[in-house]
Structures are given as C-alpha cells and as structure tokens.
Design a protein around this motif. Structure first.
Motif, PDB file in Angstrom:
ATOM      1  N   SER A 201      71.235 107.649  43.151  1.00  0.00           N
ATOM      2  CA  SER A 201      71.266 107.094  41.794  1.00  0.00           C
ATOM      3  C   SER A 201      72.194 107.912  40.900  1.00  0.00           C
ATOM      4  N   ASP A 202      72.571 107.320  39.775  1.00  0.00           N
ATOM      5  CA  ASP A 202      73.361 108.050  38.787  1.00  0.00           C
ATOM      6  C   ASP A 202      72.481 109.108  38.115  1.00  0.00           C
ATOM      7  N   LYS A 203      73.090 110.216  37.733  1.00  0.00           N
ATOM      8  CA  LYS A 203      72.350 111.291  37.088  1.00  0.00           C
ATOM      9  C   LYS A 203      72.731 111.377  35.609  1.00  0.00           C
ATOM     10  N   ILE A 204      71.712 111.363  34.765  1.00  0.00           N
ATOM     11  CA  ILE A 204      71.913 111.505  33.326  1.00  0.00           C
ATOM     12  C   ILE A 204      71.284 112.827  32.897  1.00  0.00           C
ATOM     13  N   ILE A 205      72.093 113.707  32.362  1.00  0.00           N
ATOM     14  CA  ILE A 205      71.634 115.061  32.056  1.00  0.00           C
ATOM     15  C   ILE A 205      71.743 115.336  30.560  1.00  0.00           C
ATOM     16  N   GLU A 206      70.626 115.692  29.980  1.00  0.00           N
ATOM     17  CA  GLU A 206      70.560 116.074  28.567  1.00  0.00           C
ATOM     18  C   GLU A 206      70.385 117.585  28.487  1.00  0.00           C
ATOM     19  N   SER A 229      67.595 106.491  26.486  1.00  0.00           N
ATOM     20  CA  SER A 229      69.006 106.365  26.858  1.00  0.00           C
ATOM     21  C   SER A 229      69.151 106.031  28.337  1.00  0.00           C
ATOM     22  N   SER A 230      68.275 106.577  29.162  1.00  0.00           N
ATOM     23  CA  SER A 230      68.313 106.294  30.598  1.00  0.00           C
ATOM     24  C   SER A 230      67.957 104.831  30.871  1.00  0.00           C
ATOM     25  N   LYS A 231      66.939 104.328  30.187  1.00  0.00           N
ATOM     26  CA  LYS A 231      66.548 102.919  30.358  1.00  0.00           C
ATOM     27  C   LYS A 231      67.645 101.985  29.851  1.00  0.00           C
ATOM     28  N   TYR A 232      68.271 102.361  28.756  1.00  0.00           N
ATOM     29  CA  TYR A 232      69.372 101.537  28.224  1.00  0.00           C
ATOM     30  C   TYR A 232      70.540 101.524  29.212  1.00  0.00           C
ATOM     31  N   TYR A 233      70.828 102.656  29.801  1.00  0.00           N
ATOM     32  CA  TYR A 233      71.903 102.758  30.792  1.00  0.00           C
ATOM     33  C   TYR A 233      71.613 101.839  31.977  1.00  0.00           C
ATOM     34  N   GLU A 234      70.389 101.873  32.470  1.00  0.00           N
ATOM     35  CA  GLU A 234      70.008 101.043  33.617  1.00  0.00           C
ATOM     36  C   GLU A 234      70.104  99.555  33.276  1.00  0.00           C
ATOM     37  N   LYS A 235      69.642  99.186  32.085  1.00  0.00           N
ATOM     38  CA  LYS A 235      69.674  97.792  31.667  1.00  0.00           C
ATOM     39  C   LYS A 235      71.106  97.303  31.464  1.00  0.00           C
ATOM     40  N   THR A 236      71.953  98.163  30.911  1.00  0.00           N
ATOM     41  CA  THR A 236      73.327  97.770  30.598  1.00  0.00           C
ATOM     42  C   THR A 236      74.184  97.627  31.842  1.00  0.00           C
ATOM     43  N   PHE A 237      74.076  98.592  32.752  1.00  0.00           N
ATOM     44  CA  PHE A 237      74.967  98.620  33.908  1.00  0.00           C
ATOM     45  C   PHE A 237      74.304  98.173  35.212  1.00  0.00           C
ATOM     46  N   LYS A 238      73.006  97.855  35.141  1.00  0.00           N
ATOM     47  CA  LYS A 238      72.287  97.414  36.345  1.00  0.00           C
ATOM     48  C   LYS A 238      72.410  98.450  37.473  1.00  0.00           C
ATOM     49  N   ARG A 239      72.258  99.722  37.086  1.00  0.00           N
ATOM     50  CA  ARG A 239      72.338 100.812  38.055  1.00  0.00           C
ATOM     51  C   ARG A 239      71.126 101.724  37.893  1.00  0.00           C
ATOM     52  N   ARG A 240      70.672 102.291  39.006  1.00  0.00           N
ATOM     53  CA  ARG A 240      69.553 103.232  38.965  1.00  0.00           C
ATOM     54  C   ARG A 240      70.004 104.555  38.361  1.00  0.00           C
ATOM     55  N   SER A 241      69.122 105.188  37.629  1.00  0.00           N
ATOM     56  CA  SER A 241      69.465 106.483  37.033  1.00  0.00           C
ATOM     57  C   SER A 241      68.306 107.459  37.193  1.00  0.00           C
ATOM     58  N   ALA A 242      68.650 108.729  37.272  1.00  0.00           N
ATOM     59  CA  ALA A 242      67.648 109.795  37.357  1.00  0.00           C
ATOM     60  C   ALA A 242      67.932 110.793  36.240  1.00  0.00           C
ATOM     61  N   PRO A 243      67.114 110.785  35.189  1.00  0.00           N
ATOM     62  CA  PRO A 243      67.365 111.671  34.047  1.00  0.00           C
ATOM     63  C   PRO A 243      66.858 113.095  34.268  1.00  0.00           C
ATOM     64  N   THR A 244      67.610 114.045  33.768  1.00  0.00           N
ATOM     65  CA  THR A 244      67.224 115.457  33.837  1.00  0.00           C
ATOM     66  C   THR A 244      67.354 116.087  32.463  1.00  0.00           C
ATOM     67  N   CYS A 269      56.128 112.726  29.637  1.00  0.00           N
ATOM     68  CA  CYS A 269      57.088 111.737  30.134  1.00  0.00           C
ATOM     69  C   CYS A 269      56.398 110.626  30.922  1.00  0.00           C
ATOM     70  N   LYS A 270      55.262 110.938  31.526  1.00  0.00           N
ATOM     71  CA  LYS A 270      54.527 109.904  32.252  1.00  0.00           C
ATOM     72  C   LYS A 270      54.064 108.791  31.315  1.00  0.00           C
ATOM     73  N   THR A 271      53.773 109.173  30.065  1.00  0.00           N
ATOM     74  CA  THR A 271      53.361 108.155  29.089  1.00  0.00           C
ATOM     75  C   THR A 271      54.528 107.266  28.686  1.00  0.00           C
ATOM     76  N   LEU A 272      55.762 107.692  28.962  1.00  0.00           N
ATOM     77  CA  LEU A 272      56.958 106.913  28.636  1.00  0.00           C
ATOM     78  C   LEU A 272      57.398 106.027  29.801  1.00  0.00           C
ATOM     79  N   ASN A 273      56.626 106.078  30.894  1.00  0.00           N
ATOM     80  CA  ASN A 273      56.917 105.265  32.085  1.00  0.00           C
ATOM     81  C   ASN A 273      58.293 105.566  32.665  1.00  0.00           C
ATOM     82  N   LYS A 274      58.636 106.845  32.682  1.00  0.00           N
ATOM     83  CA  LYS A 274      59.915 107.245  33.263  1.00  0.00           C
ATOM     84  C   LYS A 274      59.778 108.644  33.843  1.00  0.00           C
ATOM     85  N   LEU A 275      60.202 108.791  35.095  1.00  0.00           N
ATOM     86  CA  LEU A 275      60.158 110.104  35.741  1.00  0.00           C
ATOM     87  C   LEU A 275      61.350 110.926  35.265  1.00  0.00           C
ATOM     88  N   VAL A 276      61.082 112.052  34.636  1.00  0.00           N
ATOM     89  CA  VAL A 276      62.138 112.906  34.092  1.00  0.00           C
ATOM     90  C   VAL A 276      62.064 114.280  34.748  1.00  0.00           C
TER      91      VAL A 276
END
Length: 301
Positions: A201-206, A229-244, A269-276
């Motif tokens: 997957s693509d990596k998004i690093i903050e 931002s990670s969810k927006y990236y996935e929705k926009t480009f239809k690509r999986r992402s793994a945020p760090t 982060c679990k309450t945001l429904n995204k593994l970070v």
C-alpha cells in the motif's frame, strides 16, 4: 434531420430550433417537388372523375397557399429556430460553465500540489504555537518570539527534510516519494506511492516535532488529521494507504512514558476506524535510525 431530444430542456430547445431552421430551407424543395400538380393541362383535368378533380383542385389550392405564404412561413421558421437555438445554447452554456467548474475542482482535488515555502512555514508555525501554547503579550515579546519561532521553524524543516531524504533513498525501488504535498484541503508531509499497489500500500507519513513537551491532546489532533487525510487519499485515488504518525522529541522528561503515549494514541485511533502506525524517535537519533524500521507496524518506537 436531427432527432428531437426530450432528456433535457436545453437540448430540446436546440434540437427543435435546428429542425425549424431546416424546415425553412426544405419548404422551397417541397414547392418545387409539387409543381407538377400545378402544371396539369386543363383538358386532362376535364377528363378526370369528379373525385379526382376535387383532389387535384385541393392540392393546387394548398400549394398556392403555401407559395403565397412562403416568405412569412419561411421567415417565421428561421427566426423561431434561431431564437430557440440561441436560448437553448445560452442556457446550456451556463450549465456547462458550472459543470466545468465542478469538474475542474474535482480534478484539482486529485492533483498533487506542492506546498510553497511560505505555506509550509505557516503550517509549521501553527504546529509549534499549538504544541508550546505560545501567547503574544506585547511588542517586545512579539519580536523575541518571532525570532525564536523562525529558528524553531528552520529546525523543524531540517528534521523533516532529513527524514524525507532517508526514506526517499531507502525506498526508491518500491515507492515514488513526494514531500510537502497538498491534495484537496489536506496537507501531506511525506507520501510514498507504491510502484506496485497489489503488493504494498501507499505510505502516508505525518511528522510532528516536539521540542519541549508532548501533549496527548495535540497527538490526538495530529492522529485525527492523519486519519482524515488518509481516508481522503484512499477515496480520491482508489488506492490503499497505511498512515504513520512519526513523533520526533527533543526532551527527556515527559508526563507519560513513550510506551504510554503510544498506547493511548493507538487506542484513540481505533475509535477513528483507521489503523495508524505510531513511531517515536529522539531528535539526536534521526541520522542513525534505520528507515526500514519506520514502516514496520507496532514494533519498538
């Protein structure tokens, strides 16, 4: 001749206008094609049956009426046709401009836009003020704070650049790196775009740097923005992402241990429904930190 469109009022007007204009030019052809009725000899007509005579007489009267009214009918069809065509195209153009604007905005939201130096410094300045809770009191203090702030911004940028260069060099075979990107309304410090999305997957690093203290609330806000931002990236480009979330710290004493910080933010982060993925690195360990450890989930900070 064009088929009348009923799916849209503007298309209906333009298609009907085109047909009216076409009819105006077809009218002379109709008259010429029926001239044979007018040219029948009177002797031949006398030999016909009464019904045939009546039919021919009606055709001749009709043709005569059309011929007499031709200028009026033709002009009316042309004027009406052009009016409907103009009205339809005008309304169509107004709607098209709105559609184009929406499409342009959608296209723009999917483009990678490089953040300017000024914009990046403003973003970092806001992060520093939020983390250190800076308040401006008088002009003299303002000047001192601005001078210190600029130094902190330069240091913050230097840290981000050092990390980015390490990642870009180490992962250049598997990923296409980008730094300081704006997509839609979101800012991205580092994006590692996978060259084979089926394998990785693509990596998004903050990157967040804390010079003095680490605030749980500040970390939660950073995690929230990273998740969005990670969810927006996935929705926009239809690509999986793994945020760090990469936390760089300078001090040694904090209200909680790094383990407690990490555990608290991961639970949040679990309450945001995204593994970070969350990593903590001491500022003086950046150059010796192994880049391959950065993207490994849930291993030592």
């Amino acid at each position: 001749m064009n088929k009348i469109e009923f799916t849209d009022i503007n298309r209906f007007l333009t298609s009907l206008g085109t047909i009216f204009i076409g009819l105006a030019f077809l009218l002379p052809w109709f008259i010429i094609q029926n001239n044979s009725v007018v040219l029948i000899d009177e002797e031949k007509i006398k030999k016909l049956t009464p019904i045939a005579k009546e039919i021919i007489q009606n055709q001749q009267n009709t043709l005569l009426t059309v011929n007499n009214l031709f200028p009026i009918i033709s002009s009316t069809l042309v004027l009406t046709g052009f009016l409907m065509l103009f009205l339809g195209l005008y309304r169509w153009n107004k709607r098209q401009l709105i559609t184009d604007r929406i499409q342009d905005e959608e296209l723009k939201s999917k483009e990678f836009q490089n953040l300017s130096t000024e914009m990046k410094r403003e973003i970092i300045a806001d992060d520093i003020k939020l983390a250190d809770d800076i308040e401006l009191n008088d002009d003299e203090n303002d000047l001192n704070i601005d001078e210190n702030l600029n130094q902190d911004i330069d240091n913050y940028l230097n840290i981000e650049n050092r990390i980015y260069l390490q990642l870009a060099e180490f992962y250049k075979r598997e990923y296409s790196p980008s730094q300081n990107i704006k997509i839609g309304n979101f800012n991205y410090d580092v994006i590692l775009k996978s060259k084979d999305i089926s394998l990785r997957s693509d990596k998004i690093i903050e990157i967040k740097f804390y010079k003095n203290t680490i605030s749980i609330e500040n970390l939660k806000e950073a995690a929230t923005q990273l998740t969005l931002s990670s969810k927006y990236y996935e929705k926009t480009f239809k690509r999986r992402s793994a945020p760090t979330l990469l936390v760089i710290y300078s001090g040694n004493e904090y209200p909680l241990s790094l383990y407690q910080y990490r555990k608290t933010i991961r639970e949040y982060c679990k309450t945001l429904n995204k593994l970070v993925n969350i990593k903590f690195i001491a500022e003086d360990k950046i150059d010796t930190y192994k880049p391959e450890n950065l993207l490994k989930n849930y291993i030592k900070g």
